[in-house]
Design an enzyme around this catalytic site. Structure first.
Site, PDB file in Angstrom:
ATOM      1  N   HIS A  15       0.818  -1.229   0.000  1.00  0.00           N
ATOM      2  CA  HIS A  15       0.000   0.000   0.000  1.00  0.00           C
ATOM      3  C   HIS A  15       0.846   1.272   0.000  1.00  0.00           C
ATOM      4  CE1 HIS A  15      -3.635  -2.287   0.502  1.00  0.00           C
ATOM      5  NE2 HIS A  15      -3.256  -2.799   1.656  1.00  0.00           N
ATOM      6  N   ASP A  29      -2.372 -10.678  -2.727  1.00  0.00           N
ATOM      7  CA  ASP A  29      -2.963 -10.290  -1.441  1.00  0.00           C
ATOM      8  C   ASP A  29      -4.456  -9.987  -1.645  1.00  0.00           C
ATOM      9  OD1 ASP A  29      -1.928  -8.986   1.415  1.00  0.00           O
ATOM     10  OD2 ASP A  29      -3.698  -7.952   0.625  1.00  0.00           O
ATOM     11  N   HIS A  32      -6.012  -7.453  -0.689  1.00  0.00           N
ATOM     12  CA  HIS A  32      -6.229  -6.026  -0.917  1.00  0.00           C
ATOM     13  C   HIS A  32      -5.474  -5.537  -2.147  1.00  0.00           C
ATOM     14  CE1 HIS A  32      -6.723  -6.810   3.432  1.00  0.00           C
ATOM     15  NE2 HIS A  32      -7.786  -6.028   3.274  1.00  0.00           N
ATOM     16  N   ASP A  85      -4.139 -13.211   3.118  1.00  0.00           N
ATOM     17  CA  ASP A  85      -5.409 -12.796   3.716  1.00  0.00           C
ATOM     18  C   ASP A  85      -6.607 -13.146   2.832  1.00  0.00           C
ATOM     19  OD1 ASP A  85      -4.438 -10.871   1.972  1.00  0.00           O
ATOM     20  OD2 ASP A  85      -4.474  -9.238   3.430  1.00  0.00           O
TER      21      ASP A  85
HETATM   22  C1  OKS Z   1      -9.074  -0.333   8.476  1.00  0.00           C
HETATM   23  C2  OKS Z   1      -8.655  -1.629   7.838  1.00  0.00           C
HETATM   24  C3  OKS Z   1      -7.400  -1.451   7.081  1.00  0.00           C
HETATM   25  C4  OKS Z   1      -7.123  -2.653   6.267  1.00  0.00           C
HETATM   26  C5  OKS Z   1      -5.700  -2.646   5.831  1.00  0.00           C
HETATM   27  C6  OKS Z   1      -5.397  -3.798   4.945  1.00  0.00           C
HETATM   28  C7  OKS Z   1      -4.008  -4.252   5.135  1.00  0.00           C
HETATM   29  C8  OKS Z   1      -3.661  -5.380   4.232  1.00  0.00           C
HETATM   30  N1  OKS Z   1      -8.457  -0.095   9.732  1.00  0.00           N
HETATM   31  N2  OKS Z   1      -3.216  -5.061   3.016  1.00  0.00           N
HETATM   32  O1  OKS Z   1      -2.845  -5.980   2.166  1.00  0.00           O
HETATM   33  O2  OKS Z   1      -3.752  -6.542   4.513  1.00  0.00           O
HETATM   34 ZN    ZN Z   2      -4.061  -7.486   2.514  1.00  0.00          ZN
END
Ligand code: OKS
Ligand code: ZN
Length: 349
Positions: free
Chosen positions: A165, A201, A203, A290
């Site tokens: 990210h 991933d 996300h 995830d």
């Molecule tokens: C809000 C939730 C944030 C989600 C972050 C995701 C992190 C992740 N507090 N990215 O690949 O796993």
């Molecule tokens: Zn993720």
């Protein structure tokens, strides 16, 4: 395969993240790493090594120097405001969005945090910079190992905090330095003319997309939960295909929450077909697990045996491959699932 693990990862230990009006315990914690290490001890996948110093010239070519300086100095500035801050994490409270100027550089510390953070869920702690820097070194060293003549076909950068990210000059989603992007850039500099990043991933890898969006030498492909309902919400749609020299060099494959193995593996095939078509000579896999049915913050339905198949499918690309650890939060299962990917890859390679 060679495994670079981050000996400083536990120095990044956020206390709490903002979620629906309260501060809750951080999902992204040092225990995640320990579970993967324990699974690797039970089922070794290759020699373990720790990284050398991070190549800061490479880090500063992927990330804006001003942003790197901010990360490096943030904790000292925070504690200088008030010694009592040492017991608290840094979270942003104001951002330059919605009609505000992005071109100014306020001296106020909170204002600086808001210039670089895009969410309120990614605390900076006393050891965040050291952990992130050593994590970046893992990814860079993993890439350089596979690029070496006679080097291993594959390497795994086992690190946290994760990276996908984080963009040229921003952090969020628990990510500070983009380890996968650094691996890709290291592979480019080691002589691979074209490199692909495949992000599996849950996300969308918004930071990786942003870093390479206008480049035609690094293909970015991401399979992820549809941003209409899933984090990071504001990027990751199918119509984002790259710009300028990078036009056609970004592929987003958003899938609805509730997606199970059949549709997920069909998307993986589509992503791998694009990688093959690109002529990429090396591959970086942004390896989040995830996508697991038991993950507490995600909504895909993969089961542990599916991760063996992920590794096997990725091996069919036939490329030098660098796996880089991203997300995955069901801590009892994260180790099994990561090692399944690596073992599936090695059996098929
Ligand atoms: C809000 C939730 C944030 C989600 C972050 C995701 C992190 C992740 N507090 N990215 O690949 O796993
Ligand atoms: Zn993720």
């Amino acid at each position: 395969m060679l495994i670079l693990h981050n000996p400083l990862q536990s120095r990044h230990a956020g206390r709490q993240e903002m979620f629906r009006g309260r501060l809750v315990d951080c999902h992204e914690n040092p225990g995640r790493f320990d579970h993967v290490m324990a699974a690797l001890e039970r089922r070794p996948q290759g020699p373990l090594a720790t990284p050398g110093a991070a190549d800061m010239a490479l880090v500063r070519s992927v990330h804006a120097p001003e942003y790197v300086d901010f990360l490096q100095n943030a904790w000292a500035q925070w504690v200088a405001l008030d010694a009592a801050n040492a017991a608290l994490d840094i979270l942003p409270s104001v951002w330059p969005g919605h009609g505000l100027r992005r071109d100014v550089r306020p001296a106020n510390f909170s204002a600086q945090v808001g210039r670089f953070a895009f969410d309120s869920g990614s605390p900076i702690t006393a050891g965040t910079w050291e952990a992130a820097q050593a994590g970046a070194a893992c990814a860079i060293d993993a890439a350089r190992a596979v690029a070496q003549p006679g080097g291993p076909r594959a390497a795994f950068a086992l690190t946290r905090p994760p990276g996908h990210h984080a963009g040229t000059d921003f952090y969020g989603g628990y990510c500070f330095l983009n380890n996968s992007a650094l691996a890709a850039q290291a592979l480019r500099e080691a002589g691979f003319a074209r490199v692909a990043v495949l992000d599996v991933d849950y996300h969308h890898g918004n930071g990786t997309q942003q870093i390479f969006y206008a480049r035609g030498d690094v293909l970015t492909v991401s399979l992820h939960g549809d941003p209409l309902t899933e984090y990071p919400f504001y990027l990751g749609y199918a119509d984002e295909t790259g710009e300028g020299d990078g036009a056609g060099w970004n592929l987003n494959l958003p899938l609805p929450a509730g997606t199970g193995p059949d549709a997920w593996f069909a998307a993986l095939q589509q992503g791998l077909a694009r990688v093959a078509q690109s002529g990429a000579q090396a591959l970086v896999v942004a390896l989040g697990v995830d996508t697991f049915a038991g993950d507490p913050i995600s909504k895909f339905l993969l089961q542990s045996p599916d991760y063996l198949r992920i590794g096997q499918q990725i091996a069919t690309a036939g490329l030098p491959t660098v796996f880089v650890m991203e997300g995955g939060y069901a801590v009892e299962d994260i180790g099994v699932n990561v090692v399944n990917v690596l073992e599936g890859f090695q059996r098929a390679a």
